[in-house]
Design an enzyme around this catalytic site. Structure first.
Site, PDB file in Angstrom:
ATOM      1  N   HIS A 119      -9.074   9.923   3.648  1.00 19.33           N
ATOM      2  CA  HIS A 119      -8.759   8.846   2.717  1.00 19.33           C
ATOM      3  C   HIS A 119      -8.976   9.364   1.300  1.00 19.33           C
ATOM      4  CE1 HIS A 119      -8.545   4.999   0.716  1.00 19.33           C
ATOM      5  NE2 HIS A 119      -8.113   4.466   1.848  1.00 19.33           N
ATOM      6  N   GLU A 134       0.840  -1.193   0.000  1.00 22.56           N
ATOM      7  CA  GLU A 134       0.000   0.000   0.000  1.00 22.56           C
ATOM      8  C   GLU A 134       0.876   1.245   0.000  1.00 22.56           C
ATOM      9  OE1 GLU A 134      -3.897  -1.861   2.312  1.00 22.56           O
ATOM     10  OE2 GLU A 134      -2.552  -0.538   3.402  1.00 22.56           O
ATOM     11  N   ARG A 191      -0.761   8.952   9.358  1.00 21.12           N
ATOM     12  CA  ARG A 191      -0.704   7.498   9.584  1.00 21.12           C
ATOM     13  C   ARG A 191      -0.327   6.745   8.321  1.00 21.12           C
ATOM     14  NH1 ARG A 191      -4.293   3.178   8.898  1.00 21.12           N
ATOM     15  NH2 ARG A 191      -5.946   4.566   8.149  1.00 21.12           N
ATOM     16  N   HIS A 251     -11.259  10.091   7.362  1.00 17.29           N
ATOM     17  CA  HIS A 251     -11.049   8.652   7.519  1.00 17.29           C
ATOM     18  C   HIS A 251     -10.466   8.243   8.867  1.00 17.29           C
ATOM     19  CE1 HIS A 251     -10.279   4.543   6.326  1.00 17.29           C
ATOM     20  NE2 HIS A 251      -8.969   4.674   6.510  1.00 17.29           N
ATOM     21  N   ARG A 279      -1.053   8.894   1.967  1.00 18.33           N
ATOM     22  CA  ARG A 279      -2.433   9.321   1.795  1.00 18.33           C
ATOM     23  C   ARG A 279      -2.618  10.837   1.787  1.00 18.33           C
ATOM     24  NH1 ARG A 279      -5.502   4.949   5.736  1.00 18.33           N
ATOM     25  NH2 ARG A 279      -5.384   3.189   4.305  1.00 18.33           N
TER      26      ARG A 279
END
Length: 533
Positions: free
Chosen positions: A244, A116, A386, A351, A290
């Site tokens: 997100h 990811e 994060r 998110h 992100r």
């Protein structure tokens, strides 16, 4: 049954709360309070997976470095290392609980690992594209079958009970304050119950419901953060709200997330004309962290007046997509979108709450006998942004550390706690006030405290929040509590913490981007708010 005593009272029923409960149940009587049912939590919505260095080509050190880079200078190094090093044993514990992860017999681990954004290698262990659901279902079965765990569904916590509020208490030293439990509304009967506990744990998840558009369930109303703050706990880094990048854009697709793993497996972000745009924003393109991807999408949408952008993975074989993303494939198809043939319309949405109640890596807050774990807490793992799939991991590792700390304690005498007093309140006369304020608050936060911020926008938000808080507190003072009122009260307190924190950060770092302060300061500092008692 109106008043109950527990060795440990856990408020929240996500992965953090379940992990703690199961690791305490061998020696303690544990209460698990959840405002809906055990099935309702943000953990169950997690699609991607759990980050852990499991393969021969990966190491905890690589995991640490990826986390530090994503955290933009604000991660606590010792916490990051602690979590990364304990990740493999946390995964082993889940397997022992019966969690079934996606297999790959050709891989040295025996499991399929995906990659990811922000990760330098494949390290995301998963269960299809519904990892959270698989984990939660396995643990729910364990929790329900454990005689030492008392499950209290349809209960919503109102406030923590602290020793300095008990009549007759002579210890006025703030350092001597301790948490004694919580007042909790039984939604079925409408009565407020008193739960006493040697230790109380906030595991209520995050606060993304404070925004109009979110990938989170309706339960994510910042309850634990707000309760901890009102009880006197320090709160850190609340300005860092992760948006997100890819929430499904469709009138009938409420809060449906398109997993990070879609981009990890080759999905491309495109404009309506089919043009890819991420490479113009970051050399890592779709695999950038992100915050960068969300800002890039926000920039392109505002620049071109778009309602959404598109995530295209239709160039991959159809059977590959159906195997790796069965939940996403089925949900999109139900809405008339075949991701094997066409791109998916997406927009950013609130998110994850990177800040929260300030704790150490064992979940201890600065109020004695009160712990906070999971998204409710700020351990220093996430920093200013994060890293994908570190959230479920934090739930596991910190909850297990908290269990070890709690199990090492000795019980102390508990004072008498008065029942909840509602003798001076009446039933609400106009519930419309609650729904109106709920809507106004979330629209205000979306418009003024979103992905890109300015000082003027923050000031406008603060002015509106102050007015709403006054109105909500007046309502709370005069009328009997309801679940909607309690959630609204928690949301407005959390919104206030987010805005106050954002106004204190005079730079752009990680998830906080200010047009008035676009530069990065030379020294990274946490934003810590402390409540006057």
């Amino acid at each position: 049954m109106h008043n109950l005593y527990f060795d440990t009272l856990i408020i929240g029923s996500g992965l953090a709360g379940f992990t703690l409960a199961l690791n305490l149940a061998g020696t303690q009587r544990v209460g698990v309070v959840t405002k809906l049912t055990l099935n309702d939590s943000a953990s169950g919505w997690a699609q991607g997976g759990i980050a852990a260095s499991l393969s021969d080509e990966d190491t905890p050190e690589k995991h640490v470095q990826d986390t530090l880079i994503a955290g933009a200078g604000l991660c606590d190094g010792s916490t990051v290392r602690f979590v990364a090093e304990h990740a493999p044993e946390a995964i082993k514990w889940l397997v022992e609980q019966g969690v079934e992860f996606s297999k790959d017999d050709n891989h040295d681990t025996g499991y399929h690992l995906t990659k990811e954004g922000g990760h330098s290698t494949r390290r995301i262990i998963h269960s299809g594209d519904a990892t959270g659901k698989a984990v939660q279902q396995a643990l729910i079965e364990k929790v329900r079958n454990c005689s030492n765990i008392v499950i209290l569904e349809q209960h919503i916590a109102i406030d923590l009970i602290t020793s300095d509020k008990i009549r007759g208490n002579t210890n006025k030293n703030p350092a001597g304050r301790r948490c004694l439990g919580a007042y909790v509304l039984d939604r079925g009967s409408g009565h407020v119950r008193t739960f006493k506990a040697q230790n109380t744990v906030l595991a209520t998840g995050g606060a993304s419901k404070v925004y109009l558009y979110t990938t989170n369930p309706d339960t994510a109303t910042g309850d634990g953060i707000a309760m901890g703050w009102r009880a006197g706990c320090s709160v850190a880094n609340m300005e860092f709200i992760q948006f997100h990048p890819t929430c499904l854009y469709h009138p009938h697709a409420k809060s449906f997330l398109i997993s990070e793993a879609v981009r990890g497996e080759g999905g491309l972000l495109k404009l309506p004309n089919g043009e890819c745009f991420m490479a113009a924003h970051d050399q890592r393109a779709e695999l950038a962290p992100r915050d960068i991807v969300a800002r890039a999408i926000d920039f392109e949408m505002k620049k071109r007046g778009l309602d959404c952008v598109y995530l295209d993975i239709s160039h991959k074989p159809a059977n590959f997509l159906q195997q790796h993303f069965p939940t996403i494939y089925a949900h999109c198809l139900k809405l008339g979108i075949d991701l094997t043939q066409e791109p998916i319309p997406v927009v950013p949405a609130a998110h994850y709450t990177c800040g929260g109640i300030l704790t150490d890596r064992a979940g201890r807050s600065d109020l004695k006998n009160l712990y906070a774990i999971g998204e409710t807490a700020h351990t220093g793992l996430h920093g200013a942004n994060r890293l994908a799939s570190n959230s479920l991991l934090e739930c596991l590792v910190v909850a297990r550390a908290a269990a070890q700390d709690i199990n090492g304690q000795t019980s102390t005498a508990m004072p008498e706690i008065p029942d909840w007093d509602e003798s001076r309140v009446t039933d609400a006369d106009e519930e419309i006030v609650i729904s109106h304020n709920w809507d106004e608050l979330r629209r205000c936060m979306w418009s003024y405290v979103g992905i890109v911020r300015t000082t003027k926008r923050l000031q406008r938000a603060q002015h509106r929040i102050d007015l709403l808080r006054e109105e909500i507190n007046e309502f709370y003072t005069h009328f009997r509590v309801s679940s909607d009122l309690l959630e609204l009260r928690n949301l407005v307190d959390t919104a206030d913490l987010i805005v106050r924190s954002a106004m204190l950060r005079h730079e752009s770092r990680g998830l906080h981007y200010s047009r008035d302060y676009p530069a990065l300061l030379s020294q990274a500092r946490d934003t810590v708010l402390q409540k006057s008692l």
